[in-house]
Structures are given as structure tokens and as C-alpha cells.
Enzyme design. Structure first.
Site, PDB file in Angstrom:
ATOM      1  CB  SER A 152      42.757  41.656  40.604  1.00 46.03           C
ATOM      2  OG  SER A 152      43.681  42.460  39.971  1.00 46.03           O
ATOM      3  CE  LYS A 179      35.475  46.808  40.680  1.00 45.05           C
ATOM      4  NZ  LYS A 179      36.108  47.057  39.637  1.00 45.05           N
ATOM      5  CG  HIS A 186      46.714  45.588  36.424  1.00 43.30           C
ATOM      6  ND1 HIS A 186      46.502  44.720  37.499  1.00 43.30           N
ATOM      7  CD2 HIS A 186      45.541  46.014  35.936  1.00 43.30           C
ATOM      8  CE1 HIS A 186      45.060  44.921  37.653  1.00 43.30           C
ATOM      9  NE2 HIS A 186      44.528  45.525  36.735  1.00 43.30           N
ATOM     10  NE  ARG A 224      40.980  41.737  31.469  1.00 45.07           N
ATOM     11  CZ  ARG A 224      40.470  42.080  32.817  1.00 45.07           C
ATOM     12  NH1 ARG A 224      40.832  41.207  33.462  1.00 45.07           N
ATOM     13  NH2 ARG A 224      39.551  42.814  32.995  1.00 45.07           N
TER      14      ARG A 224
END
Ligand code: ADP
Length: 158
Positions: free
Chosen positions: A128, A41, A17, A90
């Protein structure tokens, strides 16, 4: 004055990030780091905890402001007078999801565009969730997170 929002879960912020944030700061004068609150979530850190970590880690950047958002990202962008949404890419696996999200946001508000930054190779497989999994099993996470996030993660795992 160019303003952008960088929305995400940031549960917690990783060096990946940070890489995207540094790239975005070269293009935008003001960058809102937006903690998106998604009731569906499950997160390890509360929104307030995630904000605390982001604020600590990013305290040397006066162009950055951390906010917690409970409305649609495009709605928040409009409110903050931001012209762009920033997202990070990514591996190829991010593309599908980001493609859907960008198109949905464009339908919701065509005046707000999304820009993507490709992360450095060393962060291409960093997420994460992977870091949380490593931490859960007592693995070393120092290489993946800024020091303050490492500290908070260790406290959480106790
Ligand atoms: P979300 O739940 O919105 O995907 P994340 O916090 O996981 O929230 O990610 C926010 C944004 O940051 C996404 O665009 C994601 O692709 C990007 N991102 C996450 N990890 C990395 C990384 N290691 N390198 C580059 N971008 C990343």
C-alpha cells in the site's frame, strides 16, 4: 465452521491483499477483514474510508465481513470466535516482522494460531505504501489496486 480474521491496515486494499483473501476463502467458511486501528500509525484513509473501500471491493463474497478493530487482534479473534489469524507473505523481508507478531500473539493467547499464505509472484513487491508513493507523483496505479480503490485514491490525491 472455520472462522479466521485477516487483520491489517488496508490503506488501501491492494491486489496483493486480494490474492491472500482469495486463498484464505478456500480454507475458511467465514473471514473477517479487520481494519486494525493503530493510533501511532498515520494513514491516508480514515478507518471508515478503508472500510467503505473494502466493503465495495468484497461485496460479492457473503462469507466476508469487514470490521474496524481498536483492541488487540487476539482479543477480537476470541470475540468473533475465530480460531486463526491470516497474514500474507511477500518477500523474505516480511518474515522478521511476522515472526515477532505471531510469537507475541501466541504468548497473548495460545489457542489462536496464525496461518500464512504466500502471495503470487506478481504481487511480491506490492505494498500500500508503494502505491501511495506512486499516486502522490501522479503515476498510474491501475495495475495494483481494485478499480474502486483506484477511484478513491484519485479523489484523495486531488
Ligand atoms: P500491516 O500494517 O498489518 O502490515 P498491511 O495492510 O500492510 O497491514 O498488511 C496486512 C497483511 O497483508 C500483512 O500480513 C502483509 O504482509 C500482507 N500483505 C500486504 N501486501 C501484500 C501483498 N502484496 N501480497 C501479499 N500479502 C500482502
Amino acid at each position: 465452521m472455520k472462522t479466521a480474521l485477516y487483520p491489517g491496515s488496508f490503506d488501501p486494499i491492494t491486489n496483493g491483499h486480494l490474492d491472500i483473501i482469495e486463498r484464505a476463502l478456500k480454507l475458511f467458511d467465514k473471514l473477517y477483514i479487520v481494519i486494525s486501528v493503530n493510533p501511532d500509525k498515520k494513514t491516508l484513509f480514515t478507518a471508515a474510508e478503508r472500510a467503505d473501500i473494502l466493503e465495495h471491493v468484497l461485496k460479492d463474497h457473503p462469507q466476508i465481513e469487514v470490521i474496524i478493530n481498536e483492541v488487540l487482534t487476539v482479543q477480537k479473534a476470541k470475540e468473533m470466535k475465530a480460531s486463526h489469524i491470516v497474514r500474507g507473505l511477500r518477500a523474505l523481508t516480511d518474515f522478521d516482522y511476522e515472526f515477532q507478531l505471531t510469537n507475541a500473539n501466541r504468548v497473548l493467547d495460545k489457542s489462536i494460531d496464525t496461518v500464512f499464505f504466500m502471495t503470487d509472484n506478481q504481487h511480491a513487491f506490492l505494498s500500500s505504501s508503494a502505491v501511495k508513493e506512486i499516486a502522490q507523483f501522479g503515476g498510474a496505479i491501475d495495475a495494483f489496486l481494485p478499480p474502486y480503490a483506484v477511484k478513491k485514491m484519485r479523489e484523495k490525491m486531488k
